[in-house]
Design a protein around this motif. Sequence first.
Motif, PDB file in Angstrom:
ATOM      1  N   ASP A 385       2.081   8.839  13.477  1.00  0.00           N
ATOM      2  CA  ASP A 385       3.376   8.659  14.148  1.00  0.00           C
ATOM      3  C   ASP A 385       4.495   9.460  13.494  1.00  0.00           C
ATOM      4  O   ASP A 385       5.651   9.355  13.910  1.00  0.00           O
ATOM      5  CB  ASP A 385       3.800   7.177  14.061  1.00  0.00           C
ATOM      6  N   GLN A 386       4.145  10.169  12.427  1.00  0.00           N
ATOM      7  CA  GLN A 386       5.116  10.919  11.620  1.00  0.00           C
ATOM      8  C   GLN A 386       6.209  10.011  11.052  1.00  0.00           C
ATOM      9  O   GLN A 386       7.354  10.416  10.866  1.00  0.00           O
ATOM     10  CB  GLN A 386       5.684  12.087  12.425  1.00  0.00           C
ATOM     11  N   LYS A 387       5.827   8.749  10.768  1.00  0.00           N
ATOM     12  CA  LYS A 387       6.770   7.805  10.148  1.00  0.00           C
ATOM     13  C   LYS A 387       6.482   7.669   8.654  1.00  0.00           C
ATOM     14  O   LYS A 387       7.299   7.158   7.910  1.00  0.00           O
ATOM     15  CB  LYS A 387       6.651   6.427  10.810  1.00  0.00           C
ATOM     16  N   VAL A 388       5.288   8.062   8.247  1.00  0.00           N
ATOM     17  CA  VAL A 388       4.898   8.009   6.836  1.00  0.00           C
ATOM     18  C   VAL A 388       4.550   9.435   6.425  1.00  0.00           C
ATOM     19  O   VAL A 388       3.994  10.202   7.221  1.00  0.00           O
ATOM     20  CB  VAL A 388       3.664   7.077   6.644  1.00  0.00           C
ATOM     21  N   LYS A 389       4.929   9.781   5.175  1.00  0.00           N
ATOM     22  CA  LYS A 389       4.587  11.124   4.672  1.00  0.00           C
ATOM     23  C   LYS A 389       3.310  11.038   3.841  1.00  0.00           C
ATOM     24  O   LYS A 389       3.084  10.045   3.146  1.00  0.00           O
ATOM     25  CB  LYS A 389       5.724  11.638   3.787  1.00  0.00           C
ATOM     26  N   VAL A 390       2.535  12.099   3.878  1.00  0.00           N
ATOM     27  CA  VAL A 390       1.288  12.127   3.110  1.00  0.00           C
ATOM     28  C   VAL A 390       1.582  11.876   1.627  1.00  0.00           C
ATOM     29  O   VAL A 390       0.857  11.136   0.949  1.00  0.00           O
ATOM     30  CB  VAL A 390       0.560  13.474   3.299  1.00  0.00           C
ATOM     31  N   GLU A 391       2.690  12.458   1.126  1.00  0.00           N
ATOM     32  CA  GLU A 391       3.035  12.303  -0.300  1.00  0.00           C
ATOM     33  C   GLU A 391       3.260  10.847  -0.681  1.00  0.00           C
ATOM     34  O   GLU A 391       3.240  10.492  -1.856  1.00  0.00           O
ATOM     35  CB  GLU A 391       4.335  13.069  -0.663  1.00  0.00           C
ATOM     36  N   ASP A 392       3.496   9.998   0.318  1.00  0.00           N
ATOM     37  CA  ASP A 392       3.789   8.585   0.009  1.00  0.00           C
ATOM     38  C   ASP A 392       2.525   7.754  -0.204  1.00  0.00           C
ATOM     39  O   ASP A 392       2.616   6.592  -0.615  1.00  0.00           O
ATOM     40  CB  ASP A 392       4.618   7.951   1.140  1.00  0.00           C
ATOM     41  N   ILE A 393       1.353   8.315   0.082  1.00  0.00           N
ATOM     42  CA  ILE A 393       0.119   7.520  -0.024  1.00  0.00           C
ATOM     43  C   ILE A 393      -0.025   6.850  -1.403  1.00  0.00           C
ATOM     44  O   ILE A 393      -0.254   5.638  -1.467  1.00  0.00           O
ATOM     45  CB  ILE A 393      -1.129   8.354   0.352  1.00  0.00           C
ATOM     46  N   PRO A 394       0.149   7.586  -2.525  1.00  0.00           N
ATOM     47  CA  PRO A 394      -0.056   6.913  -3.826  1.00  0.00           C
ATOM     48  C   PRO A 394       0.846   5.703  -4.031  1.00  0.00           C
ATOM     49  O   PRO A 394       0.435   4.716  -4.629  1.00  0.00           O
ATOM     50  CB  PRO A 394       0.258   8.018  -4.849  1.00  0.00           C
ATOM     51  N   LYS A 395       2.087   5.780  -3.490  1.00  0.00           N
ATOM     52  CA  LYS A 395       3.024   4.653  -3.652  1.00  0.00           C
ATOM     53  C   LYS A 395       2.491   3.367  -3.041  1.00  0.00           C
ATOM     54  O   LYS A 395       2.789   2.277  -3.500  1.00  0.00           O
ATOM     55  CB  LYS A 395       4.357   4.977  -2.954  1.00  0.00           C
ATOM     56  N   LEU A 396       1.688   3.521  -1.977  1.00  0.00           N
ATOM     57  CA  LEU A 396       1.195   2.337  -1.264  1.00  0.00           C
ATOM     58  C   LEU A 396       0.322   1.484  -2.164  1.00  0.00           C
ATOM     59  O   LEU A 396       0.140   0.297  -1.932  1.00  0.00           O
ATOM     60  CB  LEU A 396       0.373   2.761  -0.040  1.00  0.00           C
ATOM     61  N   PHE A 397      -0.260   2.126  -3.183  1.00  0.00           N
ATOM     62  CA  PHE A 397      -1.213   1.401  -4.016  1.00  0.00           C
ATOM     63  C   PHE A 397      -0.617   0.933  -5.335  1.00  0.00           C
ATOM     64  O   PHE A 397      -1.298   0.329  -6.130  1.00  0.00           O
ATOM     65  CB  PHE A 397      -2.441   2.288  -4.275  1.00  0.00           C
TER      66      PHE A 397
END
Length: 399
Positions: A385-397
């Motif tokens: 949806d282009q609401k999350v950036k790929v670079e943000d993936i590590p933050k999710l964990f």
Amino acid sequence: ARKHKVCVIGSGNWGTTVAKLVAENTGEHPELFERDVQMWVYEEQVELDGQKHKLTEVINTRHENVKYLGGITLPPNVIANPSLQDTVKDASIIIFNFPHEFISNICKQLQGHVLPYARGISCIKGVTVTDDKIELICEYIGETLGIYCGALSGANIASEIANEEWCETTIAYNVPEGDVQTATTTTTTTTTTTTNGTSSPATNGTAKTPPSKTTLVPVPQTYVPLDHTTISSLFSRPYFTVSMVSDVVGVSLGGALKNIVALACGFVEGNGWNQTAKTAVMRRGMLEIIAFARAFFPDAIDPKTLWEESAGWGDMIVSCTSARNWRYSKMAVERGVSVQEIERTELNGQKLQGISTTREVASFLRAKGVEEQYPLFMAVDGILDQKVKVEDIPKLFRK
Ligand code: NAD
Ligand code: 13P
């Protein structure tokens, strides 16, 4: 005994490959199967030598699916058929092999046209979701057509198998009671059948089939028994090793949900990160698959399937290193466009199952109110949806 008539519904990259391999087997086992395999083709025009032709006519004259499996010669007993109803006529074994988004439309058209005792094998990787209800594709087929349907899934790249490069697969099939006189396989028994047709007890025999809501009509005893050995003889090739199990849920969910993880791996790699980042995504993805299976199919899943079978970690690894969902999501990030755009422009009609599966699974998790327990699945939905950036993936964990 009466032989089984086999047909294949679907003729994409994998549909055509599976039609090829089963037709090789129906040709080699005249005692078990009728020779000809009807293959339903979603009819379209293809351009060849400067002229438009129907795809079915091209397949039946050149013995090649020039659009979806170019360069591979099909056995002459694969017969392309543009009519769904005619394809399934008198077929006792129906192989379902098309992108999962077409399932409801195709099943609707098949209702009332399949033999009441027909048996299905779904090679489709996906799920069906309506609001807060999720169903396996094989369950959906079984219920809408009133038949039993098993599932085939594994680390299988169609073009490699079409070129007869060796690989293995998993088939989950629970022989319905009454189908064979002395049933060697029940809902809780598992056998492993090798390419030469010998059977031995397998390790993962604890899974239970979800209870069927349909009363099944048994396969008449006049037929060749439709058991694990017969099914294995239909799919096993010297280049295609089949493992027969009973865990329909593990096999189906492994194949469906790894496509979400494959998209994530493509995003991460396209972003310039390396193999270690990708491995983290694969590991986290597998944990979410296992959690999902335990949460929503608690009595039916055998977690060993995901660890030990081709349909589990095997499929995860190949899908995140060389399959289409990974390849084209990586390309999307590298080019700075959406995966949906890449699917339209680069795939020549082929489909990325990860896109719709992510959508369906995310909407199901939202409906259940448990989306925070599946950060990777939800991140992929957000990236689409282009609401999350790929670079943000590590933050999710981060804890
Ligand atoms: P594909 O992506 O190569 O082809 C798309 C197919 O969809 C074509 O046959 C096209 O004719 C058909 N189609 C287009 N519009 C349609 C419509 N409106 N109604 C019905 N059909 C329509 O397909 P595929 O690779 O054969 O994939 C089938 C299933 O097999 C998928 O679930 C996929 O995940 C799974 N699978 C694929 C591979 C592989 O390597 N290709 C391997 C294992 C499993
Ligand atoms: P793709 O649809 O991403 O090519 O995956 C094929 C597959 O299922 C590999 O096992």
